[in-house]
Design an enzyme around this catalytic site. Structure first.
Site, PDB file in Angstrom:
ATOM      1  N   ASP A   1       0.564  -1.252  -0.194  1.00 14.91           N
ATOM      2  CA  ASP A   1      -0.200   0.012   0.218  1.00 14.91           C
ATOM      3  C   ASP A   1       0.875   1.617   0.272  1.00 14.91           C
ATOM      4  O   ASP A   1       2.397   0.739   0.873  1.00 14.91           O
ATOM      5  CB  ASP A   1      -0.632  -0.049   1.491  1.00 14.91           C
ATOM      6  CG  ASP A   1      -1.478   1.602   1.380  1.00 14.91           C
ATOM      7  OD1 ASP A   1      -1.957   1.285   0.339  1.00 14.91           O
ATOM      8  OD2 ASP A   1      -1.828   1.384   2.392  1.00 14.91           O
TER       9      ASP A   1
ATOM     10  N   ASP B   1       0.198   4.673   0.689  1.00 14.78           N
ATOM     11  CA  ASP B   1      -0.447   6.094   1.532  1.00 14.78           C
ATOM     12  C   ASP B   1      -0.275   5.564   2.926  1.00 14.78           C
ATOM     13  O   ASP B   1      -0.960   4.244   3.632  1.00 14.78           O
ATOM     14  CB  ASP B   1      -1.429   6.443   1.086  1.00 14.78           C
ATOM     15  CG  ASP B   1      -1.625   7.308   0.571  1.00 14.78           C
ATOM     16  OD1 ASP B   1      -1.040   7.988  -0.216  1.00 14.78           O
ATOM     17  OD2 ASP B   1      -3.641   7.452  -0.669  1.00 14.78           O
TER      18      ASP B   1
ATOM     19  N   ARG C   1     -11.174   8.092  -3.200  1.00 13.42           N
ATOM     20  CA  ARG C   1     -12.384   9.457  -2.739  1.00 13.42           C
ATOM     21  C   ARG C   1     -13.716   9.369  -2.950  1.00 13.42           C
ATOM     22  O   ARG C   1     -13.897  10.259  -2.059  1.00 13.42           O
ATOM     23  CB  ARG C   1     -11.510  10.071  -4.167  1.00 13.42           C
ATOM     24  CG  ARG C   1     -11.448  11.911  -3.799  1.00 13.42           C
ATOM     25  CD  ARG C   1     -11.211  12.709  -5.054  1.00 13.42           C
ATOM     26  NE  ARG C   1      -9.966  12.218  -5.841  1.00 13.42           N
ATOM     27  CZ  ARG C   1      -9.100  11.975  -6.886  1.00 13.42           C
ATOM     28  NH1 ARG C   1      -9.942  12.909  -7.252  1.00 13.42           N
ATOM     29  NH2 ARG C   1      -7.828  11.688  -7.079  1.00 13.42           N
TER      30      ARG C   1
HETATM   31  P1  B16 Z   1      -7.152   9.825  -3.531  1.00 12.06           P
HETATM   32  P2  B16 Z   1      -3.860   3.853  -0.448  1.00 12.06           P
HETATM   33  C1  B16 Z   1      -6.386   5.652  -0.384  1.00 12.06           C
HETATM   34  O1  B16 Z   1      -4.837   5.080  -0.781  1.00 12.06           O
HETATM   35  C2  B16 Z   1      -5.878   6.768   1.221  1.00 12.06           C
HETATM   36  O2  B16 Z   1      -5.689   5.935   1.615  1.00 12.06           O
HETATM   37  C3  B16 Z   1      -7.032   7.237   1.083  1.00 12.06           C
HETATM   38  O3  B16 Z   1      -7.521   8.017   1.993  1.00 12.06           O
HETATM   39  C4  B16 Z   1      -7.769   8.007  -0.156  1.00 12.06           C
HETATM   40  O4  B16 Z   1      -9.185   8.107   0.037  1.00 12.06           O
HETATM   41  C5  B16 Z   1      -7.883   7.114  -1.417  1.00 12.06           C
HETATM   42  O5  B16 Z   1      -6.171   6.575  -1.803  1.00 12.06           O
HETATM   43  C6  B16 Z   1      -8.041   7.731  -3.179  1.00 12.06           C
HETATM   44  O6  B16 Z   1      -7.390   8.858  -3.225  1.00 12.06           O
HETATM   45  O7  B16 Z   1      -8.199  10.756  -4.070  1.00 12.06           O
HETATM   46  O8  B16 Z   1      -5.939  10.603  -3.925  1.00 12.06           O
HETATM   47  O9  B16 Z   1      -7.335   9.014  -5.383  1.00 12.06           O
HETATM   48  O10 B16 Z   1      -4.041   3.987   1.426  1.00 12.06           O
HETATM   49  O11 B16 Z   1      -5.079   2.873  -0.854  1.00 12.06           O
HETATM   50  O12 B16 Z   1      -2.867   4.226  -0.955  1.00 12.06           O
HETATM   51 MG    MG Z   2      -2.707   3.524   3.521  1.00 12.25          MG
END
Ligand code: B16
Ligand code: MG
Length: 211
Positions: free
Chosen positions: A8, A10, A48
């Site tokens: 992963d 984030d 999102r």
């Molecule tokens: P984006 P991961 C996720 O990343 C985040 O943890 C989550 O908080 C976020 O809403 C999602 O990505 C979508 O992100 O708005 O940048 O497309 O933890 O799966 O790396």
């Molecule tokens: Mg994460």
């Protein structure tokens, strides 16, 4: 036998979770919607638009689909302003050492992230050419806890899901890995995994799991 590790992004490789929090908080404050760290924890690994629905649970009025798209875009603008400032020094402690060691030992490494901003983040932290595969929010239709993002990563690598280890900081991500038939390593307290570590600063963690 573990042949690939799917990371992963984030919260595991880089702390963009704090940037997500600040961006959602700014948008929520502007809209007069209550938002705190506890609510933010529920957004980890969630797409999102699904995250926005969670944020709007505290809204005092309903929003049209058009308004929702605009709110999500506004949050994403705030978020991208923050992640544009990322540098390789934002890679979390131990992540680089563990990634290099896995590669040196012939283990494939991939990203499995729900984020559509993955390419920008990887560029900013200097890892855009590092991984053997990148599966992210741009190539999936179902976000975690659906296993799609990790199954796609395994497919790109040509590795059987049963030979993959997923590393996650989100309950939804651990569930996704399990539903994909993969082994799972939890960091930062995500529940339901096969293995647990506080973070990746333990250099021997993968040595103990992959024998
Ligand atoms: P984006 P991961 C996720 O990343 C985040 O943890 C989550 O908080 C976020 O809403 C999602 O990505 C979508 O992100 O708005 O940048 O497309 O933890 O799966 O790396
Ligand atoms: Mg994460």
């Amino acid at each position: 036998m573990i042949k690939a590790v799917l990371f992963d992004l984030d919260g595991v490789i880089v702390s963009t979770d704090g940037c997500h929090y600040r961006a959602w908080k700014r948008m929520a404050d502007e809209e007069g919607i209550y938002f705190d760290e506890k609510i933010n924890d529920r957004l980890r690994g969630v797409s999102r638009m699904a995250s926005l629905e969670i944020v709007l649970e505290r809204a005092s009025r309903s929003y049209t689909e058009e308004e929702k798209v605009a709110l999500a875009a506004r949050k994403n603008d705030y978020y991208r302003d923050l992640i544009r400032e990322l540098t390789p020094s934002d890679i979390l402690p131990g992540a680089m050492e563990n990634l290099n060691e896995l590669k040196e030992n012939g283990i494939l490494v991939a990203v499995g992230s729900s984020s559509k901003n993955t390419p920008l983040i990887l560029r900013r932290i200097g890892l855009d050419a590092f991984f053997d595969a990148v599966s992210d929010g741009n190539n999936i239709s179902h976000s975690k806890p659906d296993p799609e993002v990790f199954l796609k990563a395994a497919e790109m690598l040509g590795t059987d899901p049963a030979d993959c280890l997923v590393v996650e900081d989100a309950d939804a991500g651990i569930e996704a890995g399990r539903r994909g038939g993969m082994k799972t390593l939890s960091v930062k307290g995500a529940v339901g995994a096969d293995y647990f570590a506080p973070d990746l600063s333990d250099y021997s963690i993968f040595r103990r799991i992959i024998r």
